[in-house]
Design a protein around this motif. Structure first.
Motif, short mmCIF file in Angstrom:
data_model
loop_
_atom_site.label_atom_id
_atom_site.label_comp_id
_atom_site.label_asym_id
_atom_site.label_seq_id
_atom_site.Cartn_x
_atom_site.Cartn_y
_atom_site.Cartn_z
N SER A 145 2.14 -67.46 -20.84
CA SER A 145 1.01 -68.38 -20.97
C SER A 145 -0.19 -67.94 -20.13
O SER A 145 -0.05 -67.42 -19.03
CB SER A 145 1.42 -69.81 -20.60
OG SER A 145 2.06 -69.85 -19.35
N ALA A 177 -2.31 -70.95 -24.07
CA ALA A 177 -2.82 -71.33 -22.75
C ALA A 177 -1.76 -72.13 -21.98
O ALA A 177 -0.88 -72.75 -22.57
CB ALA A 177 -4.10 -72.14 -22.90
N SER A 185 -7.37 -73.28 -17.47
CA SER A 185 -6.71 -72.27 -18.29
C SER A 185 -7.61 -71.83 -19.44
O SER A 185 -7.76 -70.64 -19.71
CB SER A 185 -5.39 -72.83 -18.82
OG SER A 185 -4.81 -71.94 -19.77
N LEU A 186 -8.23 -72.79 -20.12
CA LEU A 186 -9.09 -72.47 -21.25
C LEU A 186 -10.29 -71.64 -20.83
O LEU A 186 -10.81 -70.83 -21.60
CB LEU A 186 -9.55 -73.75 -21.94
CG LEU A 186 -8.43 -74.62 -22.54
CD1 LEU A 186 -9.01 -75.88 -23.15
CD2 LEU A 186 -7.63 -73.83 -23.58
N GLY A 217 -4.53 -69.38 -27.49
CA GLY A 217 -5.79 -68.98 -26.90
C GLY A 217 -5.89 -67.50 -26.61
O GLY A 217 -7.00 -66.95 -26.51
#
Length: 296
Positions: A145, A177, A185-186, A217
């Motif tokens: 992730s 993500a 995170s984004l 993502g």
């Protein structure tokens, strides 16, 4: 009877003891690995681990099994040699997140299981004679992730490539993500994109190798921004998973949808390359993109 020996202490008798007197010693060995045999996920056959390692973790059925970061770096660099670059440290659990279990505990558990601090590993070495900076996303660490640590590692690796004037290769493997870090995170999608722009400004190649699985993502950012996109056979590549898409559109997806071969046919992947051929293929591509410059 009172003096009868328990089954576990009973002497080995019969034909087995006559033909194999050392069998008890073999059976009682404590150093026999638990994963000596590995099941082929496609056929169900039991594969000897040593043979599977020799085949670069590609099963006889052609399944390219997932590699952890050290395994990937070893099979990518010439003679399995590379210089390790430590990823930068980042704040841990900035949101004090808990989903029934504190994020700090999940990180600790993941680190113990994977034997590494986070998902990204960075190495510098030669690939078929061409020196390059390589970053590997380890799916065994929380599904690969994308969080702050992964984003910071990607930026650091790209900047190291610019500093050394070397091409940059990224092996992707992620479920998306990292939800425990929320918007932080984004934000890594934008930060990694800017790092790629630094590579382009320095006129250095950025090559992506998509491995199973590459989703979420990661696909929506650095996984699809390469100058060249390679993929391992059968790799799942997409944003949302096939089951989510089918449930949303209420239609059956075509055979092989979101697999590497399907994406090559549709133009999203330049070439599907078996694992054994990846170093040679990468070396040729990097050599051409670097105008034939190779390590001395």
């Amino acid at each position: 009877m009172a003096n009868e020996k328990s089954p576990e202490n009973r002497p080995l008798t019969g034909w087995l003891s006559r033909f194999a007197p050392g069998v008890r010693k073999i059976v009682n060995r404590r150093d026999t690995p638990d994963n000596l045999w590995i099941k082929d996920p496609d056929t169900g056959d039991m594969l000897y681990r040593t043979d599977l390692e020799a085949a670069l973790w590609v099963t006889p059925s052609g399944r390219h099994m997932r590699l952890n970061a050290p395994q990937r770096l070893k099979v990518t660099f010439d003679d399995g040699l590379w210089e390790e670059i430590a990823p930068p440290d980042v704040p841990e659990d900035p949101l004090k997140f808990s989903d029934g279990k504190p994020y700090r505990d999940r990180l600790s558990q993941a680190r113990k299981a994977a034997g590494r601090k986070d998902t990204m590993a960075i190495g510098v070495g030669e690939i078929d004679g061409v020196e390059a900076v390589v970053i590997v996303q380890d799916f065994s660490f929380m599904g690969g992730s994308l969080g702050m640590a992964a984003g910071e590692a990607f930026v650091a690796a790209a900047q190291e490539a610019v500093k050394r004037g070397l091409p940059f290769v990224c092996f992707t493997a992620a479920g998306g993500a990292r939800m425990q870090e929320g918007a932080l995170s984004l934000m890594q999608m934008a930060r990694t994109t800017l790092a790629i722009q630094e590579l382009k400004a320095a006129r250095l190649p950025y090559v992506v190798v998509l491995t199973d699985p590459t989703t979420g993502g990661v696909t929506a950012s650095y996984a699809m921004l390469g100058d060249v996109h390679l993929a391992e056979p059968g790799a799942l590549i997409g944003f949302a998973g096939p089951r989510v898409i089918e449930a949303t559109i209420r239609e059956k997806l075509p055979p092989g949808f979101q697999r590497a071969e399907y994406l090559q046919e549709k133009g999203m992947v330049d070439r599907v390359v078996p694992r054994a051929d990846l170093p040679r293929t990468l070396g040729l591509i990097l050599s051409m993109l670097m105008d034939g410059k190779r390590a001395a």
